[in-house]
Motif scaffolding. Structure first.
Motif, PDB file in Angstrom:
ATOM      1  N   LEU A   1       0.826  -1.204   0.000  1.00  0.00           N
ATOM      2  CA  LEU A   1       0.000   0.000   0.000  1.00  0.00           C
ATOM      3  C   LEU A   1       0.863   1.258   0.000  1.00  0.00           C
ATOM      4  O   LEU A   1       0.518   2.263  -0.625  1.00  0.00           O
ATOM      5  CB  LEU A   1      -0.927   0.002   1.213  1.00  0.00           C
ATOM      6  N   GLY A   2       1.988   1.218   0.718  1.00  0.00           N
ATOM      7  CA  GLY A   2       2.891   2.366   0.737  1.00  0.00           C
ATOM      8  C   GLY A   2       3.447   2.669  -0.640  1.00  0.00           C
ATOM      9  O   GLY A   2       3.711   3.827  -0.972  1.00  0.00           O
ATOM     10  N   ALA A   3       3.608   1.605  -1.459  1.00  0.00           N
ATOM     11  CA  ALA A   3       4.082   1.793  -2.826  1.00  0.00           C
ATOM     12  C   ALA A   3       2.945   2.134  -3.780  1.00  0.00           C
ATOM     13  O   ALA A   3       3.166   2.293  -4.980  1.00  0.00           O
ATOM     14  CB  ALA A   3       4.799   0.531  -3.302  1.00  0.00           C
ATOM     15  N   GLY A   4       1.718   2.226  -3.260  1.00  0.00           N
ATOM     16  CA  GLY A   4       0.568   2.590  -4.083  1.00  0.00           C
ATOM     17  C   GLY A   4       0.005   1.460  -4.914  1.00  0.00           C
ATOM     18  O   GLY A   4      -0.719   1.696  -5.883  1.00  0.00           O
ATOM     19  N   ASP A   5       0.304   0.198  -4.561  1.00  0.00           N
ATOM     20  CA  ASP A   5      -0.136  -0.954  -5.363  1.00  0.00           C
ATOM     21  C   ASP A   5      -1.186  -1.754  -4.602  1.00  0.00           C
ATOM     22  O   ASP A   5      -0.869  -2.723  -3.906  1.00  0.00           O
ATOM     23  CB  ASP A   5       1.069  -1.830  -5.705  1.00  0.00           C
ATOM     24  N   ARG A   6      -2.466  -1.366  -4.751  1.00  0.00           N
ATOM     25  CA  ARG A   6      -3.545  -2.076  -4.063  1.00  0.00           C
ATOM     26  C   ARG A   6      -3.788  -3.462  -4.651  1.00  0.00           C
ATOM     27  O   ARG A   6      -4.211  -4.376  -3.938  1.00  0.00           O
ATOM     28  CB  ARG A   6      -4.836  -1.254  -4.129  1.00  0.00           C
ATOM     29  N   GLU A   7      -3.543  -3.617  -5.928  1.00  0.00           N
ATOM     30  CA  GLU A   7      -3.748  -4.927  -6.555  1.00  0.00           C
ATOM     31  C   GLU A   7      -2.797  -5.961  -5.952  1.00  0.00           C
ATOM     32  O   GLU A   7      -3.194  -7.093  -5.645  1.00  0.00           O
ATOM     33  CB  GLU A   7      -3.538  -4.831  -8.057  1.00  0.00           C
ATOM     34  N   ARG A   8      -1.539  -5.563  -5.770  1.00  0.00           N
ATOM     35  CA  ARG A   8      -0.577  -6.464  -5.126  1.00  0.00           C
ATOM     36  C   ARG A   8      -0.998  -6.756  -3.686  1.00  0.00           C
ATOM     37  O   ARG A   8      -0.883  -7.898  -3.223  1.00  0.00           O
ATOM     38  CB  ARG A   8       0.822  -5.836  -5.158  1.00  0.00           C
ATOM     39  N   ALA A   9      -1.479  -5.738  -2.975  1.00  0.00           N
ATOM     40  CA  ALA A   9      -1.922  -5.933  -1.596  1.00  0.00           C
ATOM     41  C   ALA A   9      -3.050  -6.960  -1.537  1.00  0.00           C
ATOM     42  O   ALA A   9      -3.086  -7.819  -0.643  1.00  0.00           O
ATOM     43  CB  ALA A   9      -2.378  -4.604  -0.998  1.00  0.00           C
ATOM     44  N   GLY A  10      -4.003  -6.884  -2.489  1.00  0.00           N
ATOM     45  CA  GLY A  10      -5.094  -7.851  -2.517  1.00  0.00           C
ATOM     46  C   GLY A  10      -4.606  -9.257  -2.802  1.00  0.00           C
ATOM     47  O   GLY A  10      -5.094 -10.236  -2.216  1.00  0.00           O
ATOM     48  N   THR A  11      -3.635  -9.395  -3.702  1.00  0.00           N
ATOM     49  CA  THR A  11      -3.065 -10.708  -4.008  1.00  0.00           C
ATOM     50  C   THR A  11      -2.293 -11.253  -2.811  1.00  0.00           C
ATOM     51  O   THR A  11      -2.354 -12.458  -2.507  1.00  0.00           O
ATOM     52  CB  THR A  11      -2.135 -10.613  -5.236  1.00  0.00           C
ATOM     53  N   LEU A  12      -1.563 -10.383  -2.124  1.00  0.00           N
ATOM     54  CA  LEU A  12      -0.853 -10.794  -0.907  1.00  0.00           C
ATOM     55  C   LEU A  12      -1.828 -11.280   0.150  1.00  0.00           C
ATOM     56  O   LEU A  12      -1.573 -12.280   0.848  1.00  0.00           O
ATOM     57  CB  LEU A  12      -0.036  -9.617  -0.358  1.00  0.00           C
ATOM     58  N   ALA A  13      -2.971 -10.598   0.290  1.00  0.00           N
ATOM     59  CA  ALA A  13      -3.972 -11.000   1.278  1.00  0.00           C
ATOM     60  C   ALA A  13      -4.492 -12.398   0.986  1.00  0.00           C
ATOM     61  O   ALA A  13      -4.680 -13.218   1.908  1.00  0.00           O
ATOM     62  CB  ALA A  13      -5.126  -9.992   1.293  1.00  0.00           C
TER      63      ALA A  13
ATOM     64  N   ARG B   1      -9.422  -1.179   2.697  1.00  0.00           N
ATOM     65  CA  ARG B   1      -8.575  -0.678   1.615  1.00  0.00           C
ATOM     66  C   ARG B   1      -8.058  -1.819   0.745  1.00  0.00           C
ATOM     67  O   ARG B   1      -7.534  -1.595  -0.339  1.00  0.00           O
ATOM     68  CB  ARG B   1      -7.386   0.093   2.185  1.00  0.00           C
ATOM     69  N   VAL B   2      -8.219  -3.064   1.245  1.00  0.00           N
ATOM     70  CA  VAL B   2      -7.727  -4.237   0.525  1.00  0.00           C
ATOM     71  C   VAL B   2      -8.839  -5.274   0.431  1.00  0.00           C
ATOM     72  O   VAL B   2      -9.528  -5.540   1.423  1.00  0.00           O
ATOM     73  CB  VAL B   2      -6.511  -4.853   1.255  1.00  0.00           C
ATOM     74  N   VAL B   3      -9.011  -5.847  -0.751  1.00  0.00           N
ATOM     75  CA  VAL B   3      -9.947  -6.958  -0.953  1.00  0.00           C
ATOM     76  C   VAL B   3      -9.133  -8.158  -1.411  1.00  0.00           C
ATOM     77  O   VAL B   3      -8.475  -8.104  -2.459  1.00  0.00           O
ATOM     78  CB  VAL B   3     -11.017  -6.623  -2.017  1.00  0.00           C
ATOM     79  N   PRO B   4      -9.109  -9.261  -0.635  1.00  0.00           N
ATOM     80  CA  PRO B   4      -8.341 -10.441  -1.048  1.00  0.00           C
ATOM     81  C   PRO B   4      -8.776 -10.934  -2.429  1.00  0.00           C
ATOM     82  O   PRO B   4      -9.957 -11.131  -2.686  1.00  0.00           O
ATOM     83  CB  PRO B   4      -8.669 -11.471   0.042  1.00  0.00           C
ATOM     84  N   LYS B   5      -7.814 -11.135  -3.330  1.00  0.00           N
ATOM     85  CA  LYS B   5      -8.092 -11.533  -4.707  1.00  0.00           C
ATOM     86  C   LYS B   5      -8.174 -13.065  -4.794  1.00  0.00           C
ATOM     87  O   LYS B   5      -7.221 -13.738  -5.209  1.00  0.00           O
ATOM     88  CB  LYS B   5      -6.994 -11.010  -5.643  1.00  0.00           C
ATOM     89  N   LEU B   6      -9.316 -13.621  -4.400  1.00  0.00           N
ATOM     90  CA  LEU B   6      -9.474 -15.067  -4.424  1.00  0.00           C
ATOM     91  C   LEU B   6      -9.994 -15.569  -5.772  1.00  0.00           C
ATOM     92  O   LEU B   6      -9.659 -16.668  -6.208  1.00  0.00           O
ATOM     93  CB  LEU B   6     -10.437 -15.508  -3.312  1.00  0.00           C
ATOM     94  N   ALA B   7     -10.832 -14.781  -6.445  1.00  0.00           N
ATOM     95  CA  ALA B   7     -11.406 -15.199  -7.728  1.00  0.00           C
ATOM     96  C   ALA B   7     -10.303 -15.299  -8.779  1.00  0.00           C
ATOM     97  O   ALA B   7      -9.585 -14.345  -9.054  1.00  0.00           O
ATOM     98  CB  ALA B   7     -12.472 -14.200  -8.168  1.00  0.00           C
ATOM     99  N   GLY B   8     -10.166 -16.504  -9.362  1.00  0.00           N
ATOM    100  CA  GLY B   8      -9.158 -16.715 -10.394  1.00  0.00           C
ATOM    101  C   GLY B   8      -7.740 -16.586  -9.885  1.00  0.00           C
ATOM    102  O   GLY B   8      -6.838 -16.230 -10.653  1.00  0.00           O
ATOM    103  N   LEU B   9      -7.532 -16.859  -8.602  1.00  0.00           N
ATOM    104  CA  LEU B   9      -6.204 -16.690  -8.009  1.00  0.00           C
ATOM    105  C   LEU B   9      -5.198 -17.658  -8.631  1.00  0.00           C
ATOM    106  O   LEU B   9      -5.452 -18.854  -8.727  1.00  0.00           O
ATOM    107  CB  LEU B   9      -6.272 -16.919  -6.493  1.00  0.00           C
ATOM    108  N   LYS B  10      -4.054 -17.135  -9.052  1.00  0.00           N
ATOM    109  CA  LYS B  10      -2.934 -17.936  -9.500  1.00  0.00           C
ATOM    110  C   LYS B  10      -1.833 -17.842  -8.458  1.00  0.00           C
ATOM    111  O   LYS B  10      -1.397 -16.756  -8.092  1.00  0.00           O
ATOM    112  CB  LYS B  10      -2.421 -17.431 -10.852  1.00  0.00           C
TER     113      LYS B  10
END
Length: 488
Positions: free
Chosen positions: A109-121, A251-260
Motif C-alpha cells: 500500500l505504501g508503494a501505491g499498489d492495491r492490486e498487489r496488496a489484494g493478491t498478498l492477502a 482498503r484491501v480486498v483479497p483476490k481469491l477469484a481466479g487466483l494464481k
C-alpha cells in the motif's frame, strides 16, 4: 514529528531507494496519515485500540482460570499443562505471522499498489490455512505424547488431552482469525481487530463458562466445553472480518477469484513470518529454562516468581500495542521509499513502549504490595515476590523496548536481527544459569540473571535496528554505459 524538510537535505545511499516495481500511486491521490502524518500522534491513535483489545485477552486468561478452578484442581493443572502450547500457537499466528502479513500489505500500500496488496492477502489466507492444518495434525497426533513428556499423568493428562482435541482440532480457525486481523492491521485499521478481540473475550468468557461448567439447561462439558467456547468466538469474529474485507469496506480486498499461486507473494510474507516464528518459540524456551532453574529452590520461590511473571505478561501486552501499531506505519514508509521516516517511527515506538512499560513497573518495584496482594496472603510467597519485583521489575522497560524493535523490524521486513537478539538472550540465560547452578548461587542471583538478560535483549534489539540496512542497496553504475558515454 513529520517528514517536512526531509527532501531538502542530502540523503545517504540507503535513503535513495530504487524505483518501486509496483505501480505508483495516482497523481493527486490523498496520502495516508500513516505515510505523511505526525509520527507520535498517529502512533498513539493506532496503539490505544490495541491496548484495549490485548487487555481483553488478559481478562480471558484470568476468567478462564477462575471458572476452570471450579471444575477442580486437576482441571487447573490440565490447563497449566496445555497453556504453553496454546500461547505458542496464538503468538505465532498473531504476533509473528500476523505481523508479517501486516508488513507485506503495508509495504504494498505504501508503494501505491492495491492490486498487489489484494493478491498478498489471498496468499496470506492460504498460508494461514496451511499452518493451521499443520498445528491441527501435529497436536492431534503427537499432542498426547507431548503432554505426557511435560509431566501429565492420570486424570490431569486425560483432561489436557480432551482440551487439546477440541481446541487444536479447530486450529485453522485461530490461524484464519489472526491472518485476517493481520490483513486489516496492514491497512492501518486497528480499531476493528481490537473491537473484535474485545468481542471475542466477552464471547469466550460467556460461552466457555457456560459450556464448561454447565450453566442453566446446558450440560457440563468440562474442558471440552471451555475449548469449544473459544472456537465459537473465533468463528463469529472470522465471519465479521471476512464480511468487512470482501464487501470492499477495507482498503484491501483479497483476490481469491481466479487466483494464481505466485511464489513471490508467499516469499514476501514468509521471509518475515518464518523467521519471526522463532521469536515466540525462544520466549517459551527462555521462560521454561528459568522456571526449571528456580524450581529447585522450592514452591515458595517458584510461586513468587510466578506472581512477578504475571505482571510481565500484563505489561508486555502494552508494548505489543505500540509494536503492532508501528508495523503498518513502518511498512508504508518503506513502501513509499521514506526510509528515514521509517526509522523515526521505530525509535518513537521504542521510546513509547519503554516508558509505557517501565513507568508502572518501576512503581510496582517501589510498592510491590500493589501487585502482590492481588494473588497471595502467604508471608513466604509475598517476601519472595517482593524480592523478585524489586530486582527485576525496573528492567521490564527493556522488554518493552525489545518488543517494539521486533515489530518495527517486521514492518521493514528485516526481522532477523531482533530474533537473533532473542537467541542471544536464550544462550545467555542458559550459560549463566548453568554456571550459577554449579556454584550454589542463591535465588537472588537468578533474579539478577533474569533482569540482566532483559537489558541484553533490549540493547541487542536496538543495535540490530541501527546496524541493519532498511532501504534497498544502491545500484552499481553501468560501467559499459559510462565508458561509451565518455567516448562520446
Amino acid at each position: 514529528m513529520s517528514d517536512v524538510g526531509v527532501a531538502e537535505i542530502p540523503v545517504d545511499q540507503e535513503e535513495r531507494p530504487k524505483p518501486p516495481r509496483s505501480r505508483p500511486a495516482k497523481a493527486g491521490a490523498p496520502r495516508s496519515a500513516l505515510v505523511d502524518g505526525p509520527i507520535l500522534r498517529t502512533l498513539l491513535n493506532l496503539a490505544w485500540p490495541n491496548v484495549i483489545g490485548l487487555s481483553a485477552g488478559t481478562c480471558v486468561v484470568i476468567a478462564e482460570t477462575s471458572y476452570i478452578g471450579r471444575l477442580g484442581v486437576e482441571s487447573l493443572a490440565a490447563m497449566a499443562l496445555v497453556f504453553p502450547c496454546v500461547i505458542l500457537m496464538m503468538t505465532m499466528s498473531g504476533g509473528a505471522m500476523g505481523g508479517a502479513v501486516a508488513s507485506a500489505i503495508a509495504r504494498a500500500l505504501g508503494a501505491g499498489d492495491r492490486e498487489r496488496a489484494g493478491t498478498l492477502a489471498a496468499h496470506a489466507l492460504l498460508i494461514g490455512i496451511t499452518f493451521g492444518l499443520v498445528f491441527m495434525l501435529g497436536m492431534l497426533i503427537f499432542g498426547p505424547h507431548l503432554l505426557e513428556l511435560l509431566g501429565g499423568r492420570g486424570n490431569v493428562l486425560a483432561q489436557a488431552i480432551a482440551y487439546t482435541q477440541v481446541f487444536f482440532g479447530g486450529a485453522v480457525l485461530a490461524w484464519l482469525l489472526n491472518t485476517l486481523a493481520g490483513v486489516l492491521r496492514g491497512t492501518g485499521n486497528m480499531k476493528l481487530p481490537s473491537l473484535l478481540m474485545l468481542n471475542s473475550a466477552v464471547c469466550q468468557i460467556i460461552l466457555g463458562g457456560t459450556l464448561g461448567l454447565g450453566l442453566g439447561p446446558i450440560p457440563q462439558f468440562g474442558m471440552r466445553g471451555v475449548a469449544a467456547g473459544a472456537l465459537i468466538a473465533y468463528t463469529i469474529n472470522i465471519g465479521v472480518m471476512s464480511w468487512y474485507l470482501f464487501s470492499g469496506r477495507a482498503r484491501v480486498v483479497p483476490k481469491l477469484a481466479g487466483l494464481k499461486v505466485q511464489w513471490a507473494m508467499f516469499f514476501d510474507i514468509l521471509k518475515v513470518g518464518a523467521i519471526a516464528c522463532f521469536s515466540p518459540l525462544q520466549s517459551v524456551l527462555t521462560v521454561s529454562i528459568l522456571t526449571h532453574m528456580l524450581a529447585k529452590f522450592g514452591t515458595a520461590i517458584l510461586a513468587g516468581y510466578g506472581v512477578g511473571a504475571r505482571l510481565e505478561f500484563l505489561l508486555i501486552s502494552i508494548a505489543f500495542a505500540f509494536g503492532i501499531a508501528s508495523v503498518p506505519m513502518v511498512g508504508m514508509a518503506i513502501g513509499a521509499g521514506k526510509i528515514a521516516r521509517a526509522r523515526r517511527i521505530a525509535w518513537t515506538a521504542g521510546v513509547a513502549a519503554f516508558l509505557a512499560v517501565g513507568t508502572p513497573a518501576s512503581l510496582v518495584a517501589i510498592f510491590p504490595d500493589l501487585w502482590v496482594n492481588i494473588f497471595t496472603d502467604s508471608a513466604t510467597v509475598r517476601a519472595t515476590s517482593h524480592q523478585y519485583l524489586s530486582t527485576v521489575a525496573p528492567f521490564y522497560a527493556f522488554m518493552g523496548l525489545a518488543t517494539a524493535m521486533y515489530f518495527s523490524s517486521q514492518g521493514a521486513a528485516k526481522v532477523l536481527g531482533p530474533v537473533l537478539a532473542q537467541t542471544a538472550r536464550l544462550i545467555y540465560i542458559a550459560i549463566c544459569g548453568w554456571w550459577l547452578s554449579t556454584h550454589d548461587a542463591t535465588a537472588q542471583s537468578f533474579f539478577w540473571l533474569a533482569a540482566s538478560s532483559m537489558v541484553v535483549l533490549g540493547t541487542l534489539s536496538c543495535s540490530s535496528v541501527v546496524l541493519t540496512r532498511w532501504g534497498p542497496r544502491a545500484s552499481k553504475p553501468n560501467i559499459r554505459t559510462a565508458l561509451s558515454g565518455a567516448g562520446d
